[in-house]
Design an enzyme around this catalytic site. Sequence first.
Site, short mmCIF file in Angstrom:
data_model
loop_
_atom_site.label_atom_id
_atom_site.label_comp_id
_atom_site.label_asym_id
_atom_site.label_seq_id
_atom_site.Cartn_x
_atom_site.Cartn_y
_atom_site.Cartn_z
N ASP A 67 0.94 -1.33 0.02
CA ASP A 67 0.07 -0.21 -0.20
C ASP A 67 0.97 1.24 0.04
O ASP A 67 2.07 1.22 0.10
CB ASP A 67 -1.04 0.02 1.19
CG ASP A 67 -0.27 -0.38 2.37
OD1 ASP A 67 1.00 -0.49 2.53
OD2 ASP A 67 -0.71 -0.89 3.40
N ASP A 136 -8.48 -2.18 13.84
CA ASP A 136 -9.82 -2.30 13.43
C ASP A 136 -9.87 -3.40 12.30
O ASP A 136 -11.03 -3.78 11.90
CB ASP A 136 -10.44 -1.04 12.42
CG ASP A 136 -9.42 -0.70 11.61
OD1 ASP A 136 -8.50 -1.48 11.07
OD2 ASP A 136 -9.88 0.33 10.83
N HIS A 138 -8.07 -4.44 9.71
CA HIS A 138 -7.52 -4.06 8.17
C HIS A 138 -6.39 -4.62 7.82
O HIS A 138 -5.46 -4.91 8.78
CB HIS A 138 -7.41 -2.31 7.99
CG HIS A 138 -6.37 -1.74 8.49
ND1 HIS A 138 -6.46 -0.58 9.25
CD2 HIS A 138 -4.96 -1.81 8.66
CE1 HIS A 138 -5.22 -0.04 9.66
NE2 HIS A 138 -4.21 -1.05 9.28
N GLU A 143 -9.77 -0.92 4.86
CA GLU A 143 -10.38 -0.67 6.39
C GLU A 143 -11.97 -1.49 6.07
O GLU A 143 -12.38 -1.80 5.35
CB GLU A 143 -10.82 0.76 6.17
CG GLU A 143 -9.44 1.62 5.96
CD GLU A 143 -8.64 1.80 7.56
OE1 GLU A 143 -8.92 0.51 8.49
OE2 GLU A 143 -8.23 2.88 7.64
C1 F6R Z 1 0.76 -0.99 6.10
C2 F6R Z 1 -0.16 -1.88 6.41
C3 F6R Z 1 -1.11 -1.94 7.51
C4 F6R Z 1 -0.22 -2.23 8.79
C5 F6R Z 1 -1.11 -2.12 9.91
C6 F6R Z 1 -0.66 -2.34 11.26
O1 F6R Z 1 1.80 -1.30 5.17
O2 F6R Z 1 -0.32 -2.91 5.53
O3 F6R Z 1 -2.19 -2.96 7.17
O4 F6R Z 1 0.15 -3.74 8.62
O5 F6R Z 1 -1.70 -0.82 9.90
O6 F6R Z 1 0.40 -1.26 11.62
P1 F6R Z 1 1.55 -1.54 12.69
O7 F6R Z 1 2.14 -2.82 12.36
O8 F6R Z 1 2.29 -0.37 12.62
O9 F6R Z 1 0.73 -1.89 13.93
#
Ligand code: F6R
Length: 261
Positions: A67, A136, A138, A143
């Site tokens: 992403d 959440d 995702h 989302e």
């Molecule tokens: C970012 C991504 C997001 C993160 C998620 C958790 O490339 O794919 O889905 O994996 O927001 O983020 P952290 O690991 O910082 O808690």
Amino acid sequence: MEVVIVPDARAGGELIAEAMAQLLRRKPDALLGVATGSTPLPVYQALAAKVAAGTVDTARTRVAQLDEYVGLPADHPESYRSVLAREVLAPLGIAKAAFLGPDGSAEDVRAACTGYDAALAAAGGVDLQLLGIGTDGHIGFNEPCSSLASRTRIKTLTEQTREDNARFFGGDVDQVPYHVITQGIGTILEARHLVLLATGEGKADAVAATVEGPLAAVCPASALQLHPHATVVVDEPAAAKLKLAGYFRHAYAHKPDWQGL
Ligand code: F6R
């Protein structure tokens, strides 16, 4: 899906890095799908240690982005392209030419999204996709209530995700973009092996919903239930709300070695 409960984030990183190393020994030009955020860092550190020790060769390894923020110039230090160059490509000794990612600063974002799906397909598809999970539920930046069949497209972040990510922008939520390009859930499900790492108690509810909840767009990570080869690696705090934790431990303890991850 397989659930592996590890003592801590470091053990999770080592386990997944070893699975990546085994893949690269079998298929040196494998396409690794990588996530950003805090969770995957122990994986990249453990894999970099293997590269430094000469037990895995990344000369032909390719890397694909999951992403990207929309509107940040590619050379912004927090664009995911920059983050991955710093945290993955440099420590693993992988050339920028071996990197695939959508252009978050493209004028035509829609074309950047469809072009990225086409580029992934032309590259032969992702062999192993590493995922984190949002509080959440995702994955990527899909989302809650993202279509389970979605393709790479633009999404609007929830305020919770923008607040969660403000720490990368000096704590200033106003600096966090509202929009992102993310591989869709349908795109992610095309990877040959999905490996989701979740650490810390803040992820316990999302992990329980992913693994033991219903398949539902409200928890995008529950789409892993549809994948024939999905592995969820969780540390003890992130596993705290799993009702079947005892069974998952038992199954992993009795897993034949030859199966790998
Ligand atoms: C970012 C991504 C997001 C993160 C998620 C958790 O490339 O794919 O889905 O994996 O927001 O983020 P952290 O690991 O910082 O808690």
